[in-house]
Design an enzyme around this catalytic site. Sequence first.
Site, PDB file in Angstrom:
ATOM      1  N   TYR A  88      -2.475  -7.951  17.382  1.00  0.00           N
ATOM      2  CA  TYR A  88      -2.519  -7.090  16.187  1.00  0.00           C
ATOM      3  C   TYR A  88      -3.800  -6.258  16.200  1.00  0.00           C
ATOM      4  O   TYR A  88      -3.770  -5.037  15.996  1.00  0.00           O
ATOM      5  CB  TYR A  88      -2.450  -7.957  14.923  1.00  0.00           C
ATOM      6  CG  TYR A  88      -2.616  -7.174  13.636  1.00  0.00           C
ATOM      7  CD1 TYR A  88      -1.524  -6.557  13.016  1.00  0.00           C
ATOM      8  CD2 TYR A  88      -3.869  -7.055  13.022  1.00  0.00           C
ATOM      9  CE1 TYR A  88      -1.685  -5.837  11.830  1.00  0.00           C
ATOM     10  CE2 TYR A  88      -4.030  -6.340  11.843  1.00  0.00           C
ATOM     11  CZ  TYR A  88      -2.937  -5.730  11.258  1.00  0.00           C
ATOM     12  OH  TYR A  88      -3.107  -5.026  10.082  1.00  0.00           O
ATOM     13  N   SER A 103      -7.175  -0.860  10.303  1.00  0.00           N
ATOM     14  CA  SER A 103      -7.559  -2.140   9.688  1.00  0.00           C
ATOM     15  C   SER A 103      -9.009  -2.430  10.017  1.00  0.00           C
ATOM     16  O   SER A 103      -9.502  -2.022  11.074  1.00  0.00           O
ATOM     17  CB  SER A 103      -6.686  -3.260  10.250  1.00  0.00           C
ATOM     18  OG  SER A 103      -7.188  -4.526   9.859  1.00  0.00           O
ATOM     19  N   ILE A 140       0.829  -1.210   0.000  1.00  0.00           N
ATOM     20  CA  ILE A 140       0.000   0.000   0.000  1.00  0.00           C
ATOM     21  C   ILE A 140       0.868   1.266   0.000  1.00  0.00           C
ATOM     22  O   ILE A 140       0.559   2.250  -0.684  1.00  0.00           O
ATOM     23  CB  ILE A 140      -0.946  -0.005   1.235  1.00  0.00           C
ATOM     24  CG1 ILE A 140      -1.870  -1.230   1.197  1.00  0.00           C
ATOM     25  CG2 ILE A 140      -1.759   1.277   1.297  1.00  0.00           C
ATOM     26  CD1 ILE A 140      -2.606  -1.501   2.510  1.00  0.00           C
TER      27      ILE A 140
END
Length: 255
Positions: A157, A117, A17
């Site tokens: 995460y 995310s 990205i």
Amino acid sequence: MTFHGKTVVVTGVSSGIGADTAKLMRLQGARVIGIDRNSPTLSLDGFVRADLSEKAAIDDAIAMLPDHVDALANIAGVPGTVPADTVARVNFLGLRHLTLKLIERMPEGAAVVNISSALGRQWADRLPEHRALAETPSFEAGLAWLTDYPPPQDTYYQYMKEALIVWTLTQSQKIYLERGIRVNCVAPGAVFTPILGNFVQMLGQDHVAKEAGRVKRPAFSDEIASVVAFLCSDAARGISGVNLPVDGGLSSTYI
Ligand code: NAI
């Protein structure tokens, strides 16, 4: 959307990205300075090699960046298959340290975009912890807080992406009102980049198979890059303090 005359710093510029964001913004006239621990494979206007998990390395990198920065795209990140300490340092604490230092060099009208995310969507469930972590005053204080209040290992995460979203949302208006600098997050779903396999490993095949029907396909990294560029641009001058899903509709399926 144009970036003529603008200087943009992109982290994670050497892959996925970050690489596509840098390429797109250069095509639109930006002077792009990349930061990564690995060498870039695309043309840039400047590159600083740095390990963004280390505060001292971030400080050294900042010393090499231009005095005037119009936008910062915080894209570097690691998956939950690497040690938890590294996830905390790269995905939240280092990002926050770099941002707070660099906004001192940003004029009114500048912008910061953080890549969160879709996996950070449950931030509200742990809001008190994330508020407390967001309020830690430094990189070291953040590390100490995480030692005192260790997040669950199996969702480390996700926890750090939640922390990034909460920090962005809780700090953005103060920064906007005081400095005129917009701060937003982009929350991708699955994206075809080199770390997609690590996410499958992190979540488990069963989980991935169960969730797969929620979206048509993973995104391509240019589909995330275009939104990052938009939020960095003056075209988005009315947008601050959002966590914008770019997930092919995934987040709408959790209602
Ligand atoms: P990628 O692995 O292609 O790119 C990540 C870049 O960050 C690499 O160039 C890497 O060298 C750099 N990086 C990692 N650790 C670093 C460190 N300590 N110091 C300096 N640079 C470092 O991955 P991708 O997919 O482009 O990831 C970009 C961001 O998007 C990450 O924050 C990731 O968490 C997030 N993301 C990715 C998704 C996916 O499915 N690929 C989904 C949702 C979010």
